[in-house]
Design a protein around this motif. Structure first.
Motif, short mmCIF file in Angstrom:
data_model
loop_
_atom_site.label_atom_id
_atom_site.label_comp_id
_atom_site.label_asym_id
_atom_site.label_seq_id
_atom_site.Cartn_x
_atom_site.Cartn_y
_atom_site.Cartn_z
N GLY A 61 3.45 -1.58 -9.47
CA GLY A 61 3.55 -1.42 -8.03
C GLY A 61 3.48 0.03 -7.59
O GLY A 61 3.35 0.96 -8.40
N THR A 62 3.60 0.25 -6.29
CA THR A 62 3.50 1.59 -5.71
C THR A 62 4.71 2.43 -6.07
O THR A 62 5.84 2.12 -5.69
N GLN A 63 4.46 3.52 -6.81
CA GLN A 63 5.54 4.39 -7.28
C GLN A 63 5.43 5.83 -6.79
O GLN A 63 6.37 6.61 -6.93
N LEU A 64 4.26 6.20 -6.24
CA LEU A 64 4.04 7.58 -5.80
C LEU A 64 3.36 7.58 -4.43
O LEU A 64 2.35 6.89 -4.23
N GLU A 113 -0.69 1.98 -7.81
CA GLU A 113 0.47 2.80 -8.20
C GLU A 113 0.60 4.05 -7.33
O GLU A 113 1.70 4.59 -7.18
N VAL A 114 -0.51 4.53 -6.77
CA VAL A 114 -0.51 5.79 -6.01
C VAL A 114 -1.10 5.55 -4.62
O VAL A 114 -2.16 4.94 -4.49
N ILE A 115 -0.40 6.04 -3.60
CA ILE A 115 -0.88 6.00 -2.21
C ILE A 115 -1.02 7.44 -1.72
O ILE A 115 -0.07 8.22 -1.79
N HIS A 134 10.08 0.28 -1.84
CA HIS A 134 11.33 0.16 -2.59
C HIS A 134 11.18 0.57 -4.06
O HIS A 134 12.18 0.83 -4.74
N LEU A 135 9.94 0.67 -4.58
CA LEU A 135 9.73 1.08 -5.97
C LEU A 135 9.27 2.54 -6.10
O LEU A 135 9.02 3.02 -7.20
N VAL A 136 9.14 3.23 -4.96
CA VAL A 136 8.65 4.61 -4.99
C VAL A 136 9.68 5.53 -5.65
O VAL A 136 10.85 5.53 -5.28
N ASP A 166 17.59 8.03 -4.07
CA ASP A 166 17.44 9.06 -5.11
C ASP A 166 15.97 9.41 -5.37
O ASP A 166 15.63 9.91 -6.44
N VAL A 167 15.08 9.14 -4.41
CA VAL A 167 13.67 9.43 -4.60
C VAL A 167 13.47 10.93 -4.85
O VAL A 167 14.11 11.77 -4.22
N GLN A 168 12.59 11.26 -5.78
CA GLN A 168 12.29 12.65 -6.09
C GLN A 168 11.35 13.22 -5.03
O GLN A 168 10.45 12.53 -4.55
#
Length: 451
Positions: A61-64, A113-115, A134-136, A166-168
């Motif tokens: 899923g979308t993580q970045l 995975e990347v937007i 929510h998975l970013v 806690d997103v970076q």
């Protein structure tokens, strides 16, 4: 750096990472919040791409999320990231304003995975529940000095608030602004500051010139510059109306120019930029909004049709040329008052502003020598040899009672007789012309009647 990245790095012709790429790799890969400051054209996109992709999981899923200030920059960044992401089997999708929303929604169903997108479009899709965050694990804010101003700051913060607490965070910019010292206040997390602007040596030699041209003659000056061989330039305007007037004039005169403005459709903007990159057009007329952050390889020149009003504007404009070691030329147009104001604006910077002059078909720093009236008279004065060949007495009037010689009379130029303003030219019409003939006819009729 991952082995896949090292091999691709060499395939692209890079010998070693730039200062910003080296400085931020470990902190970003190690889940630290980072603010990276580096000059324009120093490889900031690759600097955050490599460590960011290294931590992503394919198919998860979308993580970045990467936020960019314009459609052009979002598309440009997505292409760069896609080139690296395919090495790890990761998918990259661009979400920009002006593009078809339904198509973008369909692409999101493939769970990239990347937007990479513009803040407005990303927030709209999040609000419509088409994009879930929510998975970013990492949010990158590119051109942070521009995005973190005005209403866009609120948009970026709204996007960040929809992510895990806690997103970076990663912020990147070429110029330092006050808000970049207040990131903890606005985003609730401490950020490590990495500034390599003094250490970076990727920029080539860029000359900064001042060309004195009035507003009414700037279009003509652009045409003269197009006469120079192999000349191409990105031309910056302040007002879109002025830009459109110049673009329309050049279009009707079949000049090699195109415009890039925010009110054009995305397809038109992409075509204008692509044609300019490929050399099909030689002048790209644009504004600060549309051209910020654009990477145009080996761009010879940047022209300030309208002068910038802040140091940051000047820095970002001139950063389009002289990238990755290539030489560049900056040409700022204005009258004497405008150029003095620009000098005052940049007096605390390291830019060396030099007067330019257009002579023949080239730009030069040497001031053309003006031709004086004395020099003109000297060139017009006949030479001694020419005087010697003149017939004796040719230029002298004949004495009283003396007849001029035939030879002198033949060679002497006839004096042009000036028209006498007191004598009016007699206008002849057909009636005047036949007046004598009518008298003859009357006399002949009279003689015949007497006989």
């Amino acid at each position: 750096m991952l082995k896949q990245f090292e091999a691709h790095f060499k395939d692209l012709g890079y010998t070693e990472p730039t200062a910003i790429q080296t400085a931020v790799y470990e902190p970003l890969a190690g889940d630290q919040n980072v603010l990276g400051l580096a000059p324009t054209g120093s490889g900031k996109t690759v600097a955050f791409t490599l460590p960011a992709l290294a931590n992503l999981l394919p198919g998860d899923g979308t993580q970045l999320i990467v936020l960019e200030p314009s459609q052009e920059l979002a598309i440009q960044t997505s292409r760069v990231m896609r080139d690296w992401a395919k090495l790890l089997d990761l998918k990259v999708v661009a979400l920009t304003g002006g593009a078809n929303v339904k198509r973008q929604t369909e692409r999101l169903k493939k769970r990239p995975e990347v937007i990479v997108g513009t803040p407005g479009r990303v927030l709209n899709l999040v609000s419509d529940r088409k994009l879930k965050l929510h998975l970013v694990s990492l949010l990158i804010v590119d051109e942070a000095d521009d995005l973190l101003t005005g209403d866009t700051l609120d948009t970026v913060r709204s996007i960040a608030q929809d992510m895990p607490a806690d997103v970076q965070l990663g912020f990147f910019s070429a110029t330092d602004t006050p808000i970049l010292h207040e990131l903890e206040q606005w985003f609730g997390q401490s950020v490590t500051r990495i500034d390599v602007r003094q250490e970076d040596n990727t920029q080539g030699v860029v000359r900064h010139g001042l060309l004195q041209v009035g507003m009414g003659k700037r279009d003509q000056m652009l045409k003269r510059m197009l006469a120079m061989p192999n000349f191409r330039a990105l031309v910056f305007f302040k007002q879109a109306n002025t830009l459109r007037q110049t673009a329309t004039r050049f279009y009707h005169e079949h000049m090699s120019a195109a415009s890039l403005t925010s009110d054009l459709r995305q397809v038109q903007r992409e075509k204008a930029l692509q044609d300019f990159r490929l050399g099909r057009t030689r002048l790209l007329l644009t504004t600060d909004v549309a051209a910020r952050g654009l990477d145009i390889p080996k761009l010879p020149a940047v022209i300030n049709y309208d002068l910038p009003t802040s140091v940051n504007e000047y820095v970002h404009r001139v950063g389009r040329t002289g990238r990755m070691g290539e030489p560049g030329q900056v040409i700022s147009l204005g009258d004497d008052h405008d150029l003095r104001d620009l000098k005052k604006l940049l007096k605390d910077t390291d830019y060396d502003l030099v007067p330019l002059y257009f002579s023949g078909r080239t730009l030069t720093t040497e001031k053309p020598v003006a031709v004086t009236p004395q020099a003109t008279a000297a060139t017009a004065k006949p030479s001694a040899a020419a005087s010697a060949k003149t017939p004796k007495g040719a230029g002298k009037p004949a004495a009283a009672g003396e007849k001029p010689t035939g030879k002198a009379s033949a060679n002497a130029p006839r004096a042009k007789q000036e028209p006498n303003p007191s004598k009016k030219k007699k206008h002849k019409n057909r009636h005047t012309k036949n007046k004598g003939m009518r008298k003859k006819w009357r006399d002949r009729d009279a003689q015949q009647s007497q006989q």
